[in-house]
Design a protein around this motif. Sequence first.
Motif, PDB file in Angstrom:
ATOM      1  N   LEU A 186     -15.047   4.735  -4.190  1.00 37.50           N
ATOM      2  CA  LEU A 186     -14.056   5.711  -3.757  1.00 37.50           C
ATOM      3  C   LEU A 186     -14.236   6.969  -4.602  1.00 37.50           C
ATOM      4  CD1 LEU A 186     -10.971   3.356  -3.378  1.00 37.50           C
ATOM      5  CD2 LEU A 186     -11.904   4.795  -1.555  1.00 37.50           C
ATOM      6  N   PRO A 194      -4.042   8.168  -2.896  1.00 39.21           N
ATOM      7  CA  PRO A 194      -4.077   6.824  -3.477  1.00 39.21           C
ATOM      8  C   PRO A 194      -2.698   6.187  -3.504  1.00 39.21           C
ATOM      9  CG  PRO A 194      -4.036   8.436  -5.227  1.00 39.21           C
ATOM     10  CD  PRO A 194      -4.047   9.219  -3.940  1.00 39.21           C
ATOM     11  N   ARG A 206     -16.216  -2.694  -6.966  1.00 36.68           N
ATOM     12  CA  ARG A 206     -15.460  -1.471  -6.665  1.00 36.68           C
ATOM     13  C   ARG A 206     -15.721  -0.452  -7.770  1.00 36.68           C
ATOM     14  NH1 ARG A 206     -11.118  -0.007  -3.638  1.00 36.68           N
ATOM     15  NH2 ARG A 206     -10.812  -2.129  -2.904  1.00 36.68           N
ATOM     16  N   ASP A 212      -7.831   3.674   0.148  1.00 36.17           N
ATOM     17  CA  ASP A 212      -7.902   2.485  -0.701  1.00 36.17           C
ATOM     18  C   ASP A 212      -7.551   1.228   0.096  1.00 36.17           C
ATOM     19  OD1 ASP A 212      -5.279   3.410  -0.464  1.00 36.17           O
ATOM     20  OD2 ASP A 212      -4.914   3.515  -2.620  1.00 36.17           O
ATOM     21  N   THR A 225     -18.218  -1.111  -3.104  1.00 33.49           N
ATOM     22  CA  THR A 225     -17.261  -0.090  -2.684  1.00 33.49           C
ATOM     23  C   THR A 225     -17.234   1.035  -3.705  1.00 33.49           C
ATOM     24  OG1 THR A 225     -15.823  -1.665  -1.525  1.00 33.49           O
ATOM     25  CG2 THR A 225     -14.810   0.401  -2.238  1.00 33.49           C
ATOM     26  N   ASN A 251     -14.667   3.594  -8.817  1.00 37.45           N
ATOM     27  CA  ASN A 251     -13.869   4.784  -8.596  1.00 37.45           C
ATOM     28  C   ASN A 251     -14.484   5.899  -9.408  1.00 37.45           C
ATOM     29  OD1 ASN A 251     -11.336   3.948  -6.982  1.00 37.45           O
ATOM     30  ND2 ASN A 251     -11.555   2.354  -8.519  1.00 37.45           N
ATOM     31  N   LEU A 261     -15.025   7.311   1.069  1.00 34.98           N
ATOM     32  CA  LEU A 261     -15.128   5.865   0.901  1.00 34.98           C
ATOM     33  C   LEU A 261     -16.514   5.442   1.345  1.00 34.98           C
ATOM     34  CD1 LEU A 261     -14.218   2.891   0.635  1.00 34.98           C
ATOM     35  CD2 LEU A 261     -13.211   3.107   2.921  1.00 34.98           C
ATOM     36  N   TRP A 318       0.779  -1.230   0.000  1.00 33.94           N
ATOM     37  CA  TRP A 318       0.000   0.000   0.000  1.00 33.94           C
ATOM     38  C   TRP A 318       0.816   1.288   0.000  1.00 33.94           C
ATOM     39  CZ3 TRP A 318      -4.643  -0.553  -1.598  1.00 33.94           C
ATOM     40  CH2 TRP A 318      -5.347  -1.728  -1.329  1.00 33.94           C
TER      41      TRP A 318
END
Length: 333
Positions: free
Chosen positions: A262, A210, A330, A246, A260, A332, A316, A170
């Motif tokens: 973002l 991110p 997910r 994230d 999810t 975005n 989020l 990450w």
Amino acid sequence: MWLTWRVATRNALYGEGGFYLRERPSGHFRTSVAASPVFAEAVLALLTEVDAELKTPPILDLVDLGAGEGILVSHVLDAAEPALRDRLRVTAVDLSPRPAGLDESITWTTAIPSGITGLAIANEWLDNIPVDVAEQTPDGPRLVMVDVRTGAERLGEPVGAADREWIDRWWPLSCVGSRAEIGRPRDASWAAVMRRLARGRAVAVDYAHPVDNRPAHGTLTGYRDGSVVTPIPDGTCDITAHVALDACAAAGERAGAISTALSTQRDELRSLGVTGARPPLDLAERDPRGYLRALARASEEAELIDPRGLGGFGWLSQTRQTASSGEPRRQNR
């Protein structure tokens, strides 16, 4: 005394006589909640969406994580229609004492409730969960130690296996001297929220970045009396760091999230009707006072969605058992 940043920050913020146990956030930094009641109106609109998705359950939860002074839930209660208000079960989660004068219908607690059916919202909560700081050396990342009296730093032990794995996934450290703020405690805290969400939506709003654009030297910051100060963990200032949302999202999916998203505060609030549009000029002639009220509201809305300020916050949003079963989705946006 030399401690890791995580331990030092935890003691400074939440230990005996800690900053957050004696101070109120509004005295030290500006949040969306304090900036305008418009933010609470948007949360109410979001809560109404969740209510419809859940097919108007007899009891609808609103849980405010890191409630501070209880401003958000108070404003939502004030703005809610009576039919919705009668079904609301409002819980404010915070380690600080219950504010005087808070509506008696609001439960004030230090623990996240279980079996949430509705909306759990964490506005600038994750950034105040303390994290360790690691710095890359020729031999790999090592923990950064801090002197709690002066804020001076020195390198400590190599990071453990679990933290090293988190960094590699990450927050990859590209060169000697680069730093990571190890977000595993935040991942665990967000996963705990998702496990306590029976049906509905959980939303985290925070300073974020991110994985492909982490700051090379971290974001550790102090706030006192409305100003940015050196982050010294002696209990005299707030200490915060931006959030790897994230990574939190992935932890939420492991904890049971079925969808999810973002996004940014600007995009989310605009979708909830917060546009910052100025009132028409002819309203000034027809209703001068109404025009001034509308102009003031437009200014408040514009602050909330300004991409260079509050509008740049990360959002989020994750759900449980409100969509069809299957693999986590997910988005975005």
